[in-house]
Design an enzyme around this catalytic site. Structure first.
Site, PDB file in Angstrom:
ATOM      1  N   GLU A   1       8.369   1.791  15.071  1.00  0.00           N
ATOM      2  CA  GLU A   1       9.236   2.324  14.020  1.00  0.00           C
ATOM      3  C   GLU A   1       9.308   3.832  14.197  1.00  0.00           C
ATOM      4  O   GLU A   1       8.551   4.407  14.972  1.00  0.00           O
ATOM      5  CB  GLU A   1       8.670   1.984  12.635  1.00  0.00           C
ATOM      6  CG  GLU A   1       8.768   0.500  12.322  1.00  0.00           C
ATOM      7  CD  GLU A   1       8.620   0.193  10.846  1.00  0.00           C
ATOM      8  OE1 GLU A   1       7.549   0.488  10.288  1.00  0.00           O
ATOM      9  OE2 GLU A   1       9.575  -0.351  10.256  1.00  0.00           O
TER      10      GLU A   1
ATOM     11  N   CYS B   1      -3.515   0.862   6.833  1.00  0.00           N
ATOM     12  CA  CYS B   1      -3.759   0.225   8.123  1.00  0.00           C
ATOM     13  C   CYS B   1      -4.348   1.219   9.117  1.00  0.00           C
ATOM     14  O   CYS B   1      -5.075   0.852  10.021  1.00  0.00           O
ATOM     15  CB  CYS B   1      -2.473  -0.400   8.654  1.00  0.00           C
ATOM     16  SG  CYS B   1      -1.090   0.740   8.654  1.00  0.00           S
TER      17      CYS B   1
ATOM     18  N   GLY C   1       2.372  -5.469   7.560  1.00  0.00           N
ATOM     19  CA  GLY C   1       1.383  -6.226   6.786  1.00  0.00           C
ATOM     20  C   GLY C   1       0.233  -6.649   7.669  1.00  0.00           C
ATOM     21  O   GLY C   1      -0.045  -6.024   8.703  1.00  0.00           O
ATOM     22  N   SER C   2      -0.403  -7.736   7.292  1.00  0.00           N
ATOM     23  CA  SER C   2      -1.620  -8.150   7.997  1.00  0.00           C
ATOM     24  C   SER C   2      -1.290  -8.787   9.353  1.00  0.00           C
ATOM     25  O   SER C   2      -0.202  -9.324   9.560  1.00  0.00           O
ATOM     26  CB  SER C   2      -2.388  -9.154   7.143  1.00  0.00           C
ATOM     27  OG  SER C   2      -1.612 -10.318   6.969  1.00  0.00           O
ATOM     28  N   THR C   3      -2.270  -8.740  10.260  1.00  0.00           N
ATOM     29  CA  THR C   3      -2.079  -9.316  11.591  1.00  0.00           C
ATOM     30  C   THR C   3      -1.866 -10.828  11.493  1.00  0.00           C
ATOM     31  O   THR C   3      -1.028 -11.385  12.212  1.00  0.00           O
ATOM     32  CB  THR C   3      -3.281  -8.970  12.493  1.00  0.00           C
ATOM     33  OG1 THR C   3      -3.238  -7.550  12.715  1.00  0.00           O
ATOM     34  CG2 THR C   3      -3.226  -9.674  13.832  1.00  0.00           C
TER      35      THR C   3
ATOM     36  N   ASN D   1       0.783  -1.240   0.000  1.00  0.00           N
ATOM     37  CA  ASN D   1       0.000   0.000   0.000  1.00  0.00           C
ATOM     38  C   ASN D   1       0.817   1.293   0.000  1.00  0.00           C
ATOM     39  O   ASN D   1       0.431   2.246  -0.656  1.00  0.00           O
ATOM     40  CB  ASN D   1      -1.061  -0.005   1.111  1.00  0.00           C
ATOM     41  CG  ASN D   1      -0.473  -0.172   2.468  1.00  0.00           C
ATOM     42  OD1 ASN D   1       0.528  -0.859   2.633  1.00  0.00           O
ATOM     43  ND2 ASN D   1      -1.068   0.454   3.453  1.00  0.00           N
TER      44      ASN D   1
ATOM     45  N   THR E   1      -0.444 -12.651   9.051  1.00  0.00           N
ATOM     46  CA  THR E   1       0.933 -12.955   8.632  1.00  0.00           C
ATOM     47  C   THR E   1       1.922 -12.563   9.728  1.00  0.00           C
ATOM     48  O   THR E   1       2.882 -13.289  10.003  1.00  0.00           O
ATOM     49  CB  THR E   1       1.274 -12.247   7.301  1.00  0.00           C
ATOM     50  OG1 THR E   1       0.316 -12.648   6.316  1.00  0.00           O
ATOM     51  CG2 THR E   1       2.663 -12.595   6.809  1.00  0.00           C
ATOM     52  N   GLY E   2       1.667 -11.428  10.384  1.00  0.00           N
ATOM     53  CA  GLY E   2       2.546 -10.987  11.475  1.00  0.00           C
ATOM     54  C   GLY E   2       2.606 -12.016  12.591  1.00  0.00           C
ATOM     55  O   GLY E   2       3.687 -12.300  13.139  1.00  0.00           O
TER      56      GLY E   2
ATOM     57  N   GLU F   1       4.368  -4.196  12.295  1.00  0.00           N
ATOM     58  CA  GLU F   1       3.347  -3.147  12.109  1.00  0.00           C
ATOM     59  C   GLU F   1       2.179  -3.809  11.414  1.00  0.00           C
ATOM     60  O   GLU F   1       2.269  -4.164  10.233  1.00  0.00           O
ATOM     61  CB  GLU F   1       3.893  -2.009  11.242  1.00  0.00           C
ATOM     62  CG  GLU F   1       5.083  -1.277  11.830  1.00  0.00           C
ATOM     63  CD  GLU F   1       4.761  -0.516  13.096  1.00  0.00           C
ATOM     64  OE1 GLU F   1       3.576  -0.373  13.446  1.00  0.00           O
ATOM     65  OE2 GLU F   1       5.707  -0.085  13.761  1.00  0.00           O
TER      66      GLU F   1
HETATM   67  P1  ADP Z   1      -1.441  -8.338   2.352  1.00  0.00           P
HETATM   68  O1  ADP Z   1      -2.786  -8.890   2.631  1.00  0.00           O
HETATM   69  O2  ADP Z   1      -1.310  -6.876   2.404  1.00  0.00           O
HETATM   70  O3  ADP Z   1      -0.742  -8.965   1.180  1.00  0.00           O
HETATM   71  P2  ADP Z   1       0.372  -9.810   3.990  1.00  0.00           P
HETATM   72  O4  ADP Z   1       0.604  -9.656   5.430  1.00  0.00           O
HETATM   73  O5  ADP Z   1      -0.044 -11.154   3.524  1.00  0.00           O
HETATM   74  O6  ADP Z   1      -0.667  -8.711   3.654  1.00  0.00           O
HETATM   75  O7  ADP Z   1       1.652  -9.383   3.150  1.00  0.00           O
HETATM   76  C1  ADP Z   1       2.602  -8.415   3.543  1.00  0.00           C
HETATM   77  C2  ADP Z   1       3.973  -8.893   3.101  1.00  0.00           C
HETATM   78  O8  ADP Z   1       4.245 -10.129   3.756  1.00  0.00           O
HETATM   79  C3  ADP Z   1       4.096  -9.185   1.600  1.00  0.00           C
HETATM   80  O9  ADP Z   1       5.400  -8.820   1.158  1.00  0.00           O
HETATM   81  C4  ADP Z   1       3.920 -10.672   1.542  1.00  0.00           C
HETATM   82  O10 ADP Z   1       4.506 -11.252   0.398  1.00  0.00           O
HETATM   83  C5  ADP Z   1       4.652 -11.101   2.808  1.00  0.00           C
HETATM   84  N1  ADP Z   1       4.288 -12.436   3.319  1.00  0.00           N
HETATM   85  C6  ADP Z   1       3.093 -13.056   3.252  1.00  0.00           C
HETATM   86  N2  ADP Z   1       3.161 -14.285   3.818  1.00  0.00           N
HETATM   87  C7  ADP Z   1       4.434 -14.448   4.268  1.00  0.00           C
HETATM   88  C8  ADP Z   1       5.152 -15.497   4.942  1.00  0.00           C
HETATM   89  N3  ADP Z   1       4.564 -16.646   5.250  1.00  0.00           N
HETATM   90  N4  ADP Z   1       6.447 -15.290   5.234  1.00  0.00           N
HETATM   91  C9  ADP Z   1       7.066 -14.131   4.933  1.00  0.00           C
HETATM   92  N5  ADP Z   1       6.459 -13.118   4.279  1.00  0.00           N
HETATM   93  C10 ADP Z   1       5.158 -13.253   3.947  1.00  0.00           C
END
Ligand code: ADP
Length: 494
Positions: free
Chosen positions: A464, A286, A230-232, A154, A234-235, A252
């Site tokens: 950050e 976000c 990124g998303s919660t 974004n 994935t975080g 974040e």
């Molecule tokens: P969005 O829904 O905005 O894509 P994500 O949290 O999935 O949100 O993605 C944010 C970043 O995290 C992107 O660069 C994505 O490729 C990366 N990502 C997604 N899954 C993983 C993972 N399992 N390990 C490391 N990076 C990831």
């Protein structure tokens, strides 16, 4: 796909075709292909990380003076400035954000780079307070090693610079894994750091899928910190990996930020602020102010003004200077936003503005969605509890402050909040009781590199920005110096 049409990526100081399946960058305004980009495979990942480890440990780099390292970063800032229009355009092509916004993001990246470079030049070790007369202690800061920076689509240039620059300033090496949709800007950054004279290996860009390339990068034994936006979900997954490796993270994550309008607010200013807070970036932020609480005494009046002014938003070609809202990043994302609007209808919500994709010649090839306002729901509804990441605002009335705070804080998220009132005493009181990392009073979505940014609750871990953000990428070493000449009596004959 012809090989010469695929863009090379920057691995261990060299431009080369990665061994993974190429990906495509699309222009969300017409879904045409901007570029085909090669991606990293396991060999590329290993090569980049080994080179990174070698580069940050290299005594020549470790002994480079802070002022000399800062000079490289100042050069980066100058190059960002020279290429400002190009970088803004590239990001607009990658994610469809209006050019006025992407120009702003480049400006903020230039300012961030200069600020961190200055902070590096003036960063001191500490002579710590003396507790014992015979002991002098001082604390120094050292690099962590190889940092994995994982970024979303974004606001790529701003979120990438905000991680890369303090990490490099701290003497680390950085592996950047950009979002699949916005790899072009990351590769342009690689060429800028190369041109600025950053030694080879200290910065690589590994493009590709998060679940494949990103996952392998963060799991690599030499990676010592994960800096993620990124998303919660994935975080949380990355936090598990970090816990297993016992390495630190900066996360974040998502948000579902409340905005409160009190009856004494300056209504014109507040309406404009609320609209900007949710609909700029097409709500793909976000920090978007997606839950609006209006005092019941001004509810109808405020809502009418909100509806009228929302209809004035210029949605269209993101390359035009006067466009305020561009398309959503992709068709898949538009479908997801639309599903939430359907869900709101099913939950009994009334769509008072928008609620559908934009029709007409100008919009037919792109992923355009209307700015959307929903009433008639409570804060318990699913659309108030889940992050939509689109131009969708849910509006609710409130009567007293206790009930208001119970609602605003009833969220797994705690990223940001907005307060509109002319009574600053009340604003400060409410801001203390809101569970969020950033509170805006009579403004919204304003940032400063000097001010730390963090999420409370499931919106994040760590922070950050801020003057000392370099230290977030360093570890301390404390040194004790004995000034006493008397031998330790411990093992003398008794
Ligand atoms: P969005 O829904 O905005 O894509 P994500 O949290 O999935 O949100 O993605 C944010 C970043 O995290 C992107 O660069 C994505 O490729 C990366 N990502 C997604 N899954 C993983 C993972 N399992 N390990 C490391 N990076 C990831």
């Amino acid at each position: 796909m012809k090989e010469d049409t695929v863009k090379k990526i920057f691995i261990a100081g060299k431009w080369k075709l990665g061994g993974g399946e190429p990906i495509q960058s699309h222009y969300p305004a017409d879904n045409s292909v901007n570029a085909k980009i090669s991606t990293a495979n396991s060999d590329d990942i290993n090569e980049a990380i080994l080179a990174a480890e070698h580069a940050w440990r290299n005594p020549k780099w470790r002994d480079t003076l802070p002022s000399e390292k800062a000079a490289i970063l100042f050069k980066v800032a100058d190059l960002l400035e020279t290429k400002k229009e190009h970088l803004a355009q590239l990001q607009t092509r990658d994610n469809g954000k209006p050019i006025s916004e992407t120009l702003g993001l480049v400006s903020s990246s230039i300012a961030t780079t200069r600020y961190i470079a200055s902070s590096l030049e003036t960063l001191d070790s500490q002579l710590t307070n003396q507790r014992v007369k015979s002991l002098m202690t001082f604390t120094t800061y050292e690099p962590l090693g190889v940092i994995a920076a994982i970024t979303p689509w974004n606001s790529p240039i701003a979120s990438e610079i905000q991680k890369i620059v303090p990490a490099l300033a701290g003497g680390n090496a950085v592996i950047l894994k950009p979002a699949e949709a916005t790899s072009l800007i990351a590769l342009e950054l690689a060429s800028i750091f190369e041109e600025a004279g950053l030694p080879a290996g200290l910065f690589s860009v590994l493009t590709g899928k998060g679940s494949v390339v990103g996952e392998e990068v963060v799991k690599h034994p030499l990676v010592q910190k994960i800096s993620f936006t990124g998303s919660t979900s994935t975080g949380r997954h990355l936090a598990h990996i970090a816990a297993e490796k016992l390495i630190s993270t900066s996360l974040e994550l998502g948000g579902k930020s409340p905005t409160i309008v009190f009856s004494d607010a300056n209504l014109d200013i507040a309406v404009n602020g609320v609209i900007y807070g949710i609909f700029s970036s097409s709500g793909q932020a976000c920090i978007a102010g997606s839950r609006l609480f209006i005092h019941e005494s001004i509810y109808e009046k405020f809502l009418q003004s909100l509806i009228e002014k929302t209809k004035n938003i210029v949605v269209g070609d993101p390359e035009k200077n006067d466009t305020q809202m561009g398309p959503l990043i992709s068709e898949a994302h538009l479908d997801s936003v639309n599903r939430y609007v359907e869900m709101a209808r099913n939950e009994g919500g009334e769509i008072v503005v928008g609620g559908h994709r934009l029709e007409g010649d100008q919009y037919k090839k792109g992923s355009y969605y209307t700015p959307t306002i929903i009433t008639g729901l409570t804060n318990q509804s699913q659309v108030c509890q889940e992050e939509i990441f689109g131009p969708v605002l849910v509006v609710m009335p409130f009567s007293d402050e206790t009930e208001l705070l119970a609602q605003t804080n009833n969220s797994i998220y705690g990223l940001a909040a907005g307060i509109w009132t002319e009574d600053y005493r009340k604003a400060i009181d409410i801001s203390k009781r809101l569970e969020a990392g950033t509170i805006w009073i009579n403004t919204y979505k304003k940032f400063s590199i000097a001010t730390p940014f963090s999420g409370h609750k499931e919106s994040g871990v760590g922070k950050e920005k801020g003057r000392l953000s370099i230290l977030d990428y360093m570890q301390t070493k404390s040194i004790f110096l004995n000034l006493d000449q008397t031998p330790n009596p411990w093992c003398e004959p008794k």
